[in-house]
Write an enzyme that holds these catalytic residues in place. Sequence first.
Site, PDB file in Angstrom:
ATOM      1  N   HIS A 189       0.837  -1.204   0.000  1.00  0.00           N
ATOM      2  CA  HIS A 189       0.000   0.000   0.000  1.00  0.00           C
ATOM      3  C   HIS A 189       0.877   1.261   0.000  1.00  0.00           C
ATOM      4  O   HIS A 189       0.675   2.174  -0.814  1.00  0.00           O
ATOM      5  CB  HIS A 189      -0.901  -0.030   1.238  1.00  0.00           C
ATOM      6  CG  HIS A 189      -1.808   1.139   1.385  1.00  0.00           C
ATOM      7  ND1 HIS A 189      -3.167   1.062   1.182  1.00  0.00           N
ATOM      8  CD2 HIS A 189      -1.564   2.434   1.733  1.00  0.00           C
ATOM      9  CE1 HIS A 189      -3.718   2.241   1.393  1.00  0.00           C
ATOM     10  NE2 HIS A 189      -2.760   3.091   1.733  1.00  0.00           N
ATOM     11  N   GLU A 190       1.843   1.302   0.910  1.00  0.00           N
ATOM     12  CA  GLU A 190       2.709   2.484   1.006  1.00  0.00           C
ATOM     13  C   GLU A 190       3.654   2.577  -0.196  1.00  0.00           C
ATOM     14  O   GLU A 190       3.947   3.672  -0.680  1.00  0.00           O
ATOM     15  CB  GLU A 190       3.510   2.438   2.314  1.00  0.00           C
ATOM     16  CG  GLU A 190       2.664   2.454   3.575  1.00  0.00           C
ATOM     17  CD  GLU A 190       1.730   3.650   3.649  1.00  0.00           C
ATOM     18  OE1 GLU A 190       2.075   4.717   3.115  1.00  0.00           O
ATOM     19  OE2 GLU A 190       0.650   3.518   4.239  1.00  0.00           O
ATOM     20  N   HIS A 237       1.845   4.259  -3.024  1.00  0.00           N
ATOM     21  CA  HIS A 237       1.836   5.725  -2.877  1.00  0.00           C
ATOM     22  C   HIS A 237       3.151   6.323  -3.385  1.00  0.00           C
ATOM     23  O   HIS A 237       3.158   7.297  -4.156  1.00  0.00           O
ATOM     24  CB  HIS A 237       1.662   6.112  -1.405  1.00  0.00           C
ATOM     25  CG  HIS A 237       0.282   5.950  -0.868  1.00  0.00           C
ATOM     26  ND1 HIS A 237      -0.840   6.404  -1.529  1.00  0.00           N
ATOM     27  CD2 HIS A 237      -0.159   5.406   0.294  1.00  0.00           C
ATOM     28  CE1 HIS A 237      -1.912   6.150  -0.805  1.00  0.00           C
ATOM     29  NE2 HIS A 237      -1.535   5.530   0.298  1.00  0.00           N
TER      30      HIS A 237
END
Length: 219
Positions: free
Chosen positions: A27-28, A31
Amino acid sequence: MTDMNMIEIGARLGIFFVPFLFALCFHEFAHAFVAKMKGDRTAEFSGRLTLNPMAHADPIGTWVLPIMAIVLSSPFFFGWARPVPVNPRNLNHRMDMFWISLAGPMSNVLLALVATVILALLFAYSSSSALVQLMKTFISINLFLAVFNLIPIHPLDGGKIVEPFLPARWNLWLLENQNTLSIFLLVFILMAGHMLAVPVLWASSLLMHLSVQIAHFFV
């Protein structure tokens, strides 16, 4: 603590914590990757353009709370990673932050879809119930992270996703009251977090059914 309890805890850590940790890191990473694509390399220079858990982990949110929940068999399983740094001044368009923020939840949807295909292959070619359970858990964890992060409140991704579509005064109010909203969010999770299970269970059921249908093509 008996050896049997240790084995049981180890199994739960493998089934719940390992998929959770990977889902958080991916997820990170998503980003950071999209931020770089949009012209901001702050996350890359901060060592966050990686799947290394140590780069993204928050001591409390990534390690302590999730592991304690598993060890104590708590029904409340929750955690978070450190937010990826983004410098808006390096972005070229007001919608860039929208795409950077959306990348996180969508990366978890992508992982859930990939896990659905793997689950279909397991149904077709494997008799390992442990691997099937692992993939089912992985799907549910990723769907939960996607749904949770889409809540349109700062500091969640959803707050930045809706930002371009709200009047400036609304966005200013949301930013100024971010700390209060964070407390409200925590209370919501503690008191009514089970509401998030409704869309997660629905989507999980849909993907489980899809995996069975895909498996028919392999047998």
